[in-house]
Design a protein around this motif. Structure first.
Motif, PDB file in Angstrom:
ATOM      1  N   VAL A 189      17.171  58.795  11.969  1.00  7.69           N
ATOM      2  CA  VAL A 189      16.228  59.090  12.696  1.00  7.69           C
ATOM      3  C   VAL A 189      16.400  58.601  14.546  1.00  7.69           C
ATOM      4  N   ILE A 190      16.812  57.412  14.779  1.00  5.10           N
ATOM      5  CA  ILE A 190      16.944  56.926  15.931  1.00  5.10           C
ATOM      6  C   ILE A 190      18.086  57.489  16.567  1.00  5.10           C
ATOM      7  N   LEU A 191      18.875  57.749  15.923  1.00  3.74           N
ATOM      8  CA  LEU A 191      20.434  58.485  16.438  1.00  3.74           C
ATOM      9  C   LEU A 191      20.009  59.930  16.796  1.00  3.74           C
ATOM     10  N   CYS A 192      19.478  60.557  15.988  1.00  2.00           N
ATOM     11  CA  CYS A 192      19.043  61.925  16.175  1.00  2.00           C
ATOM     12  C   CYS A 192      18.225  62.222  17.459  1.00  2.00           C
ATOM     13  N   ALA A 193      17.198  61.130  17.444  1.00  2.00           N
ATOM     14  CA  ALA A 193      16.356  61.079  18.617  1.00  2.00           C
ATOM     15  C   ALA A 193      17.031  60.963  19.786  1.00  2.00           C
ATOM     16  N   THR A 194      17.748  60.010  20.003  1.00  3.64           N
ATOM     17  CA  THR A 194      18.221  59.368  21.251  1.00  3.64           C
ATOM     18  C   THR A 194      19.629  60.577  21.558  1.00  3.64           C
ATOM     19  N   MET A 195      19.999  60.941  20.788  1.00  7.28           N
ATOM     20  CA  MET A 195      21.220  62.136  21.217  1.00  7.28           C
ATOM     21  C   MET A 195      20.339  63.354  21.628  1.00  7.28           C
ATOM     22  N   ALA A 196      19.203  63.628  21.074  1.00 11.75           N
ATOM     23  CA  ALA A 196      18.636  64.955  21.507  1.00 11.75           C
ATOM     24  C   ALA A 196      18.221  64.659  22.804  1.00 11.75           C
ATOM     25  N   MET A 197      17.525  63.539  23.212  1.00 13.57           N
ATOM     26  CA  MET A 197      17.100  63.333  24.253  1.00 13.57           C
ATOM     27  C   MET A 197      18.005  63.327  25.562  1.00 13.57           C
ATOM     28  N   ASP A 198      19.476  62.886  25.180  1.00 15.84           N
ATOM     29  CA  ASP A 198      20.604  62.982  25.817  1.00 15.84           C
ATOM     30  C   ASP A 198      20.966  64.266  26.256  1.00 15.84           C
ATOM     31  N   ARG A 199      21.118  65.139  25.253  1.00 12.59           N
ATOM     32  CA  ARG A 199      21.796  66.322  25.291  1.00 12.59           C
ATOM     33  C   ARG A 199      20.995  67.558  25.332  1.00 12.59           C
ATOM     34  N   LEU A 200      19.696  67.287  25.432  1.00 15.19           N
ATOM     35  CA  LEU A 200      18.760  68.567  25.569  1.00 15.19           C
ATOM     36  C   LEU A 200      17.687  68.152  26.335  1.00 15.19           C
ATOM     37  N   PRO A 201      17.847  68.323  27.739  1.00 20.09           N
ATOM     38  CA  PRO A 201      16.875  68.160  28.637  1.00 20.09           C
ATOM     39  C   PRO A 201      15.662  68.998  28.411  1.00 20.09           C
ATOM     40  N   TRP A 202      15.762  70.114  27.931  1.00 18.64           N
ATOM     41  CA  TRP A 202      14.766  71.057  27.793  1.00 18.64           C
ATOM     42  C   TRP A 202      13.864  70.559  26.730  1.00 18.64           C
ATOM     43  N   LEU A 203      14.313  70.017  25.626  1.00 19.52           N
ATOM     44  CA  LEU A 203      13.557  69.207  24.520  1.00 19.52           C
ATOM     45  C   LEU A 203      12.766  68.232  25.052  1.00 19.52           C
ATOM     46  N   ARG A 204      13.237  67.335  25.893  1.00 18.37           N
ATOM     47  CA  ARG A 204      12.679  66.288  26.311  1.00 18.37           C
ATOM     48  C   ARG A 204      11.083  66.803  27.300  1.00 18.37           C
ATOM     49  N   ARG A 205      11.497  67.753  27.962  1.00 17.57           N
ATOM     50  CA  ARG A 205      10.181  68.295  28.552  1.00 17.57           C
ATOM     51  C   ARG A 205       9.283  68.899  27.727  1.00 17.57           C
ATOM     52  N   LEU A 206       9.894  69.590  26.709  1.00 16.70           N
ATOM     53  CA  LEU A 206       8.915  70.206  25.812  1.00 16.70           C
ATOM     54  C   LEU A 206       8.194  69.384  24.651  1.00 16.70           C
ATOM     55  N   ALA A 207       8.910  68.038  24.509  1.00 15.93           N
ATOM     56  CA  ALA A 207       8.453  67.177  23.739  1.00 15.93           C
ATOM     57  C   ALA A 207       7.421  66.141  24.319  1.00 15.93           C
ATOM     58  N   ALA A 208       7.416  66.189  25.504  1.00 17.51           N
ATOM     59  CA  ALA A 208       6.658  65.119  26.606  1.00 17.51           C
ATOM     60  C   ALA A 208       5.393  64.491  25.725  1.00 17.51           C
ATOM     61  N   PRO A 209       4.365  65.514  25.249  1.00 18.79           N
ATOM     62  CA  PRO A 209       3.226  64.961  24.595  1.00 18.79           C
ATOM     63  C   PRO A 209       3.576  64.133  23.310  1.00 18.79           C
ATOM     64  N   VAL A 210       4.488  64.487  22.655  1.00 18.72           N
ATOM     65  CA  VAL A 210       4.852  63.766  21.394  1.00 18.72           C
ATOM     66  C   VAL A 210       5.736  62.381  21.881  1.00 18.72           C
ATOM     67  N   ILE A 211       6.327  62.295  22.857  1.00 13.38           N
ATOM     68  CA  ILE A 211       6.854  61.241  23.435  1.00 13.38           C
ATOM     69  C   ILE A 211       5.917  60.267  24.008  1.00 13.38           C
ATOM     70  N   ALA A 212       5.048  60.805  24.422  1.00 11.36           N
ATOM     71  CA  ALA A 212       3.804  60.039  24.795  1.00 11.36           C
ATOM     72  C   ALA A 212       3.122  59.193  23.560  1.00 11.36           C
ATOM     73  N   VAL A 213       3.116  59.914  22.668  1.00 14.77           N
ATOM     74  CA  VAL A 213       2.592  59.133  21.334  1.00 14.77           C
ATOM     75  C   VAL A 213       3.359  57.816  21.183  1.00 14.77           C
ATOM     76  N   GLY A 214       4.606  57.942  21.207  1.00 13.19           N
ATOM     77  CA  GLY A 214       5.495  56.812  21.067  1.00 13.19           C
ATOM     78  C   GLY A 214       5.164  55.783  22.091  1.00 13.19           C
TER      79      GLY A 214
END
Length: 431
Positions: A335-360
């Motif tokens: 889970v940690i590896l997939c999440a960190t790679m997704a944030m590195d490789r997919l900037p659009w996902l980082r913006r889309l998931a901003a409210p979920v990231i805020a939960v963390g």
């Protein structure tokens, strides 16, 4: 529960918060820390599922998605939290290079301060119907036990984690088998924390729902991950192999061993049948049919599956066997590896998931808040609440995401995260 905020934020959570990136760190480190926040949000939602979702210990193909999600999250969400706790400890103590001298002493003081606050808050929550199911007071003990390890390198931490996974389940089983109710009651009678909340030092170390003797395996694993350069392609490739391999080994070998030895039938014979499950759940008797309503304490002499030694081959949630620890570690790494790679490789996902990231980033606030909300539900006297359902789980997930998304637009930290951050400033007085 805690946060690791982005480099633009300075966190303060139940899990130690990260230091701002230094000049020697790569720019992509910000994305990796946000990835850890995303992983923590997954753990938050998993905890919501365990506490409010439709739980069935024997899910079938006819059960809905909610039931399977709760089953998957059971035990594994809290293990992911504990792994992230270790990761965050390393961020406070110096990530790739451990802090030494004055900086090292102040880092340890910050960890101690956070542990004290978590113990106070967790003990207060343990005085409610949640009892021993509250994890943050156990976190306090994890933090203190990890202090001697904060300067170790990734390789040594990994070796210690492997040793703990192999040795501690058997040791815990032997020690619990030696305990009697009279011994436990005597020890608890001298423990002010146990007298206050019913969850004391003996629970923290050995007999509780998250005993340090086995759960430190997750914390040390997280510390080892924190000391790795997750931007390295070689490191990522190794973790991409190690994570799934541990999952396959932990759950696969356990499944095979129990069926080859006949242990599966013996364990199932001693477990409540499906027709009795709802009654047992209502009585809070998943662990012990003779326990009081709403209690989450474990019986003396065994883990969640009782004192039967066959449990040492099981990989069920909270069985605390070597196979359970290994499987949960594999899931946490993946889970940690997939999440960190997704944030590195997919900037659009980082913006889309901003409210979920805020939960963390405000997981302490949301963890404490969700317990208070459950306790405030009309007519609820036990946990999980009688109204547990996929609809209730969805309300908690959407409510937390909405709150975190709005709050993060106006404040740098969650309400309780501010408490941890301000209190941690006392560490600067250490010389």
């Amino acid at each position: 529960m805690t946060e690791i905020e982005s480099a633009k934020k300075t966190p303060a959570q139940p899990l130690p918060a990260p230091e701002p990136p230094t000049a020697t760190e790569r720019p992509s480190s910000t994305a990796r820390l946000v990835g850890v926040d995303l992983a923590r949000a997954v753990a938050v939602f998993g905890m919501f599922a365990v506490h409010t979702g439709p739980f069935n210990p024997f899910p079938t193909s006819g059960d809905g998605v909610g039931t399977w999600f709760v089953w998957l999250a059971s035990g594994r969400a809290s293990a992911l939290f504990a792994t992230l706790a270790g990761f965050s400890l390393v961020l406070i103590a110096g990530r790739l290079e451990p802090k030494t001298g004055l900086a090292g002493r102040q880092a340890k003081a910050r960890i101690v301060i956070r542990a004290v606050i978590l113990l106070v808050v967790g003990t207060a929550l343990a005085m409610t119907d949640f009892g021993g199911a509250v994890i943050i007071n156990f976190y306090a003990v994890f933090f203190l036990l990890a202090l001697p390890l904060v300067r170790l390198r990734a390789r040594m931490l990994a070796i210690i984690a492997v040793a703990l996974a192999v040795v501690t389940p058997q040791l815990a089983y032997a020690l619990r088998a030696l305990l009697s109710e009279s011994v436990v009651n005597t020890i608890d009678s001298y423990d002010p924390i146990a007298r206050l909340s019913g969850v004391g030092v003996l629970d923290f170390l050995l007999t509780g729902f998250f005993p340090a003797i086995t759960w430190m395996t997750f914390v040390v694993t997280g510390m080892a991950l924190g000391r790795l350069d997750l931007a390295s392609g070689a490191v990522r490739r190794r973790l991409a192999v190690v994570g799934p391999a541990l999952i396959a080994f932990g759950y696969g070998v356990s499944w095979l061993a129990l069926r080859l030895t006949g242990g599966a039938e013996k364990m199932m014979a001693g477990m409540p049948g499906m027709k009795d499950f709802d009654v047992l759940k209502d009585r809070g008797a998943m662990k012990d049919p003779g326990m009081a309503e709403g209690s989450f304490d474990l019986p003396v002499g065994g883990g969640l599956w009782g004192p039967d030694a066959w449990g040492l081959l099981a990989a069920e949630p909270h069985s605390a066997s070597t196979f359970d620890l290994v499987g949960c570690i594999g899931i946490a790494i993946t889970v940690i590896l997939c999440a960190t790679m997704a944030m590195d490789r997919l900037p659009w996902l980082r913006r889309l998931a901003a409210p979920v990231i805020a939960v963390g980033t405000m997981s302490l606030t949301l963890y404490v808040g969700h317990i208070l909300v459950i306790l405030a539900l009309p007519g609820e006297a036990v946990t999980p609440p009688q109204s547990a359902s996929f609809e209730l789980l969805l309300c908690f997930v959407l409510g937390a995401t909405l709150f975190a998304g709005i709050w993060s637009r106006f404040f740098r930290r969650g309400p309780l995260e501010y408490l941890l951050n301000n209190a941690s400033k006392l560490a600067h007085r250490v010389r």
